[in-house]
Design a protein around this motif. Structure first.
Motif, PDB file in Angstrom:
ATOM      1  N   ALA A 155       1.156  17.954  -5.768  1.00  0.00           N
ATOM      2  CA  ALA A 155       0.030  17.051  -5.553  1.00  0.00           C
ATOM      3  C   ALA A 155       0.038  15.927  -6.591  1.00  0.00           C
ATOM      4  O   ALA A 155      -0.220  14.762  -6.276  1.00  0.00           O
ATOM      5  CB  ALA A 155      -1.283  17.822  -5.616  1.00  0.00           C
ATOM      6  N   LYS A 156       0.352  16.257  -7.839  1.00  0.00           N
ATOM      7  CA  LYS A 156       0.411  15.234  -8.887  1.00  0.00           C
ATOM      8  C   LYS A 156       1.549  14.254  -8.637  1.00  0.00           C
ATOM      9  O   LYS A 156       1.403  13.046  -8.829  1.00  0.00           O
ATOM     10  CB  LYS A 156       0.605  15.901 -10.253  1.00  0.00           C
ATOM     11  N   GLU A 157       2.686  14.771  -8.179  1.00  0.00           N
ATOM     12  CA  GLU A 157       3.823  13.904  -7.882  1.00  0.00           C
ATOM     13  C   GLU A 157       3.495  12.975  -6.717  1.00  0.00           C
ATOM     14  O   GLU A 157       3.875  11.801  -6.728  1.00  0.00           O
ATOM     15  CB  GLU A 157       5.046  14.747  -7.547  1.00  0.00           C
ATOM     16  N   ALA A 158       2.767  13.523  -5.722  1.00  0.00           N
ATOM     17  CA  ALA A 158       2.377  12.709  -4.577  1.00  0.00           C
ATOM     18  C   ALA A 158       1.408  11.617  -4.998  1.00  0.00           C
ATOM     19  O   ALA A 158       1.491  10.473  -4.540  1.00  0.00           O
ATOM     20  CB  ALA A 158       1.742  13.591  -3.499  1.00  0.00           C
ATOM     21  N   ALA A 159       0.477  11.963  -5.888  1.00  0.00           N
ATOM     22  CA  ALA A 159      -0.489  10.973  -6.377  1.00  0.00           C
ATOM     23  C   ALA A 159       0.230   9.868  -7.157  1.00  0.00           C
ATOM     24  O   ALA A 159      -0.102   8.679  -7.041  1.00  0.00           O
ATOM     25  CB  ALA A 159      -1.524  11.645  -7.257  1.00  0.00           C
ATOM     26  N   LYS A 160       1.254  10.258  -7.913  1.00  0.00           N
ATOM     27  CA  LYS A 160       2.031   9.273  -8.672  1.00  0.00           C
ATOM     28  C   LYS A 160       2.786   8.360  -7.723  1.00  0.00           C
ATOM     29  O   LYS A 160       2.827   7.137  -7.917  1.00  0.00           O
ATOM     30  CB  LYS A 160       3.009   9.991  -9.601  1.00  0.00           C
ATOM     31  N   LEU A 161       3.385   8.954  -6.692  1.00  0.00           N
ATOM     32  CA  LEU A 161       4.108   8.170  -5.698  1.00  0.00           C
ATOM     33  C   LEU A 161       3.166   7.218  -4.981  1.00  0.00           C
ATOM     34  O   LEU A 161       3.506   6.065  -4.712  1.00  0.00           O
ATOM     35  CB  LEU A 161       4.778   9.114  -4.689  1.00  0.00           C
ATOM     36  N   LYS A 162       1.952   7.714  -4.681  1.00  0.00           N
ATOM     37  CA  LYS A 162       0.939   6.875  -4.043  1.00  0.00           C
ATOM     38  C   LYS A 162       0.651   5.655  -4.905  1.00  0.00           C
ATOM     39  O   LYS A 162       0.579   4.527  -4.431  1.00  0.00           O
ATOM     40  CB  LYS A 162      -0.337   7.682  -3.836  1.00  0.00           C
ATOM     41  N   GLN A 163       0.489   5.862  -6.189  1.00  0.00           N
ATOM     42  CA  GLN A 163       0.187   4.760  -7.103  1.00  0.00           C
ATOM     43  C   GLN A 163       1.358   3.781  -7.194  1.00  0.00           C
ATOM     44  O   GLN A 163       1.178   2.567  -7.170  1.00  0.00           O
ATOM     45  CB  GLN A 163      -0.126   5.305  -8.496  1.00  0.00           C
ATOM     46  N   GLU A 164       2.573   4.304  -7.258  1.00  0.00           N
ATOM     47  CA  GLU A 164       3.753   3.455  -7.356  1.00  0.00           C
ATOM     48  C   GLU A 164       3.926   2.585  -6.123  1.00  0.00           C
ATOM     49  O   GLU A 164       4.373   1.442  -6.218  1.00  0.00           O
ATOM     50  CB  GLU A 164       5.002   4.314  -7.552  1.00  0.00           C
ATOM     51  N   LYS A 165       3.567   3.137  -4.953  1.00  0.00           N
ATOM     52  CA  LYS A 165       3.726   2.399  -3.710  1.00  0.00           C
ATOM     53  C   LYS A 165       2.507   1.554  -3.381  1.00  0.00           C
ATOM     54  O   LYS A 165       2.468   0.880  -2.362  1.00  0.00           O
ATOM     55  CB  LYS A 165       4.021   3.375  -2.552  1.00  0.00           C
ATOM     56  N   GLY A 166       1.482   1.622  -4.234  1.00  0.00           N
ATOM     57  CA  GLY A 166       0.291   0.817  -4.031  1.00  0.00           C
ATOM     58  C   GLY A 166      -0.546   1.252  -2.854  1.00  0.00           C
ATOM     59  O   GLY A 166      -1.240   0.444  -2.244  1.00  0.00           O
ATOM     60  N   LEU A 167      -0.508   2.537  -2.522  1.00  0.00           N
ATOM     61  CA  LEU A 167      -1.314   3.037  -1.416  1.00  0.00           C
ATOM     62  C   LEU A 167      -2.731   3.268  -1.922  1.00  0.00           C
ATOM     63  O   LEU A 167      -2.929   3.774  -3.023  1.00  0.00           O
ATOM     64  CB  LEU A 167      -0.735   4.359  -0.884  1.00  0.00           C
ATOM     65  N   GLY A 168      -3.721   2.934  -1.036  1.00  0.00           N
ATOM     66  CA  GLY A 168      -5.059   2.955  -1.584  1.00  0.00           C
ATOM     67  C   GLY A 168      -6.088   3.827  -0.939  1.00  0.00           C
ATOM     68  O   GLY A 168      -7.143   4.010  -1.513  1.00  0.00           O
ATOM     69  N   ASP A 169      -5.836   4.416   0.235  1.00  0.00           N
ATOM     70  CA  ASP A 169      -6.917   5.169   0.853  1.00  0.00           C
ATOM     71  C   ASP A 169      -6.504   6.618   1.063  1.00  0.00           C
ATOM     72  O   ASP A 169      -5.385   7.014   0.816  1.00  0.00           O
ATOM     73  CB  ASP A 169      -7.364   4.523   2.179  1.00  0.00           C
ATOM     74  N   MET A 170      -7.478   7.417   1.522  1.00  0.00           N
ATOM     75  CA  MET A 170      -7.249   8.839   1.670  1.00  0.00           C
ATOM     76  C   MET A 170      -6.202   9.151   2.728  1.00  0.00           C
ATOM     77  O   MET A 170      -5.429  10.091   2.582  1.00  0.00           O
ATOM     78  CB  MET A 170      -8.569   9.541   2.033  1.00  0.00           C
ATOM     79  N   ASP A 171      -6.174   8.341   3.822  1.00  0.00           N
ATOM     80  CA  ASP A 171      -5.181   8.582   4.856  1.00  0.00           C
ATOM     81  C   ASP A 171      -3.781   8.399   4.309  1.00  0.00           C
ATOM     82  O   ASP A 171      -2.870   9.166   4.588  1.00  0.00           O
ATOM     83  CB  ASP A 171      -5.403   7.616   6.043  1.00  0.00           C
ATOM     84  N   ASP A 172      -3.592   7.348   3.506  1.00  0.00           N
ATOM     85  CA  ASP A 172      -2.275   7.117   2.924  1.00  0.00           C
ATOM     86  C   ASP A 172      -1.920   8.245   1.958  1.00  0.00           C
ATOM     87  O   ASP A 172      -0.768   8.669   1.864  1.00  0.00           O
ATOM     88  CB  ASP A 172      -2.252   5.781   2.177  1.00  0.00           C
ATOM     89  N   ASP A 173      -2.923   8.694   1.220  1.00  0.00           N
ATOM     90  CA  ASP A 173      -2.692   9.780   0.284  1.00  0.00           C
ATOM     91  C   ASP A 173      -2.198  11.021   1.028  1.00  0.00           C
ATOM     92  O   ASP A 173      -1.243  11.692   0.607  1.00  0.00           O
ATOM     93  CB  ASP A 173      -4.016  10.104  -0.428  1.00  0.00           C
ATOM     94  N   LEU A 174      -2.853  11.316   2.169  1.00  0.00           N
ATOM     95  CA  LEU A 174      -2.471  12.457   2.976  1.00  0.00           C
ATOM     96  C   LEU A 174      -1.049  12.284   3.505  1.00  0.00           C
ATOM     97  O   LEU A 174      -0.251  13.211   3.491  1.00  0.00           O
ATOM     98  CB  LEU A 174      -3.440  12.620   4.158  1.00  0.00           C
ATOM     99  N   LYS A 175      -0.760  11.068   3.959  1.00  0.00           N
ATOM    100  CA  LYS A 175       0.563  10.805   4.505  1.00  0.00           C
ATOM    101  C   LYS A 175       1.639  11.074   3.459  1.00  0.00           C
ATOM    102  O   LYS A 175       2.666  11.700   3.728  1.00  0.00           O
ATOM    103  CB  LYS A 175       0.653   9.355   4.981  1.00  0.00           C
ATOM    104  N   VAL A 176       1.416  10.623   2.235  1.00  0.00           N
ATOM    105  CA  VAL A 176       2.388  10.827   1.168  1.00  0.00           C
ATOM    106  C   VAL A 176       2.556  12.315   0.875  1.00  0.00           C
ATOM    107  O   VAL A 176       3.666  12.818   0.689  1.00  0.00           O
ATOM    108  CB  VAL A 176       1.962  10.071  -0.105  1.00  0.00           C
ATOM    109  N   LEU A 177       1.431  13.029   0.827  1.00  0.00           N
ATOM    110  CA  LEU A 177       1.491  14.459   0.566  1.00  0.00           C
ATOM    111  C   LEU A 177       2.307  15.182   1.631  1.00  0.00           C
ATOM    112  O   LEU A 177       3.129  16.048   1.335  1.00  0.00           O
ATOM    113  CB  LEU A 177       0.072  15.043   0.513  1.00  0.00           C
TER     114      LEU A 177
END
Length: 255
Positions: free
Chosen positions: A197-219
């Protein structure tokens, strides 16, 4: 170039087309289509990172070829009777499998994934997937959480209740790996999920993703990619938008 059945075994752990799609030999066209849709979403090249695209593309092609055989009444009848199919046909050799997929299914959005997750959880489909994962993994909860779509350690209590219900009804045997799992093993599994989950959150930040749907997609993508690496010959689900079941061969300890 490797033959289709060789690729089936390499990527999905089975040379049986039905086992790859996780459906019975009696499956009708609708069941074949649904299974193909479910598994192809998991390995669609557009849904993995660049370094995973080459392998995902090959898996995607394999699933397309299987569907083209089992969804055709005549080809299916020949395969069912003899195990043969015409792999050298122009259709099999030259078809654009990405275009083939798009002709069959509408484009998938992150909202589709989240909507399906809500529909999937608590459904008969989830219970069936859970039962198969329990049997294939002989009660190993690590295996079960990797094999069943949309699962993680936060879901464990609910899944354990469902499995215990199956045991109490006599639908599945009681495995010691499930009933006598140590607290240490559970804690290790929880730490692994928290790390993902932490790695996914980091990836989300690196890719500039901003909402919960994107967060879920990355996870979802992150978890599936790890599953594919750990269970290269076992292919398991995530689906509908991303999902699958085991081939029944626990090979590397697995989507």
């Amino acid at each position: 170039m490797p033959a289709l059945l060789d690729l089936c075994e390499k990527y999905f752990g089975s040379r049986d087309l039905y086992e790859v799609l996780k459906i019975p030999n009696s499956a009708n066209e609708k069941q074949v289509r649904k299974a193909y849709h479910k598994l192809s979403l998991l390995v669609h090249p557009d849904r993995v990172e660049e370094k995973e695209k080459a392998e995902a593309t090959e898996k995607f092609k394999v699933l397309g070829k299987i569907h083209s055989i089992l969804s055709d009444e005549e080809k299916k009848a020949i395969y069912d009777e003899s195990g043969d199919f015409d792999e050298e046909s122009d259709e099999m050799a030259e078809r654009d499998w990405d275009e083939y997929w798009r002709m069959l299914f509408k484009p998938i959005t992150v909202k589709d994934i989240t909507d399906y997750e809500k529909k999937y959880k608590g459904s008969e489909e989830e219970l069936g997937d859970l039962k198969r994962a329990y049997l294939d993994g002989k009660g190993d909860m690590d295996f079960i959480l990797e094999a069943v779509p949309f699962t993680h350690t936060d879901e464990e209590s609910r899944l354990r209740e469902l499995i215990q219900g199956l045991i109490d009804k006599g639908d599945v045997p009681e495995y010691k790996a499930f009933t006598d799992e140590t607290p240490r093993k559970r804690e290790r599994r929880k730490r692994k999920w928290e790390k993902e989950a932490k790695e996914a959150a980091k990836l989300k930040q690196e890719k500039g993703l901003g909402d919960m749907d994107d967060d879920l997609k990355v996870l979802i993508q992150k978890k599936q990619q790890e599953r594919n690496t750990e269970m290269n010959t076992f292919f398991d689900m995530l689906a509908k938008k991303y999902g699958g079941k085991s081939t029944g061969k626990k090979t590397s300890k697995k989507k």
